[in-house]
Design an enzyme around this catalytic site. Structure first.
Site, short mmCIF file in Angstrom:
data_model
loop_
_atom_site.label_atom_id
_atom_site.label_comp_id
_atom_site.label_asym_id
_atom_site.label_seq_id
_atom_site.Cartn_x
_atom_site.Cartn_y
_atom_site.Cartn_z
N HIS A 59 -28.44 30.01 -17.03
CA HIS A 59 -28.07 30.87 -16.09
C HIS A 59 -29.21 31.35 -14.88
CE1 HIS A 59 -25.36 34.51 -15.14
NE2 HIS A 59 -26.37 35.31 -15.42
N ASN A 80 -28.33 40.75 -13.21
CA ASN A 80 -27.76 39.49 -13.90
C ASN A 80 -26.10 39.88 -12.66
OD1 ASN A 80 -26.02 37.54 -15.05
ND2 ASN A 80 -26.43 38.66 -16.27
#
Length: 163
Positions: A59, A80
């Site tokens: 990620h 994020n």
């Protein structure tokens, strides 16, 4: 406002990533993702023993800062892309650890805001650079022709119609 990518920097190892953060701002990192990361809500994230890594589970996060924890380890402060409902309003503190690979390397894009006038000046400079390169290539080719005994043809002597 128009932004143009000027450059980028790849920082390797935690100390270089920290320096890049201080000197130029946020960096982009790739990290391994474990199942317990999905449920992170607050505090310092450390992978739990029961959590497993997703297959192909990587990620990308944006590191916006760091701090030292009480035991001296680095905690990366990250943003994020999963929205404000995840973590602490979209942010997390992640303890540096080898299994996450969060601090192996980081990419720091360097973008600069441009006004329309600055953007136009930048574009004009790029055209001048391209023209200079083209002239250099032309001059090198002409020197090669001269070495090989090939004469330059003056196209102005011909009556060529242009479309």
């Amino acid at each position: 406002m128009v932004y143009k990518m000027q450059d980028y920097c790849v920082s390797i190892q935690p100390e270089n990533i920290k320096r890049e953060l201080v000197e130029n701002g946020p960096v982009i990192v790739q990290t391994n993702v474990f199942t317990d990361f999905l449920a992170y809500k607050e505090g310092s994230y450390v992978r739990t023993q029961d959590a497993f890594r997703f297959p192909n589970g990587v990620h990308v996060l944006k590191i916006v800062g760091y701090q030292q924890s009480m035991d001296g380890t680095t905690e990366w402060i990250v943003e994020n892309s999963w929205g404000e409902d995840w973590g602490e309003n979209g942010y997390a503190k992640i303890v540096s650890s080898g299994e996450l690979n969060i601090d192996m390397y980081a990419i720091a894009p360097l973008a600069k805001p441009y006004t329309e006038k600055e953007s136009q000046a930048y574009d004009e400079r790029q055209v001048k650079i391209q023209n200079a390169k083209a002239k250099e290539e032309h001059d090198a080719k002409m020197a090669q022709f001269e070495e090989e005994g090939i004469e330059e043809i003056d196209l102005t002597k011909f009556n060529l119609e242009q479309d």
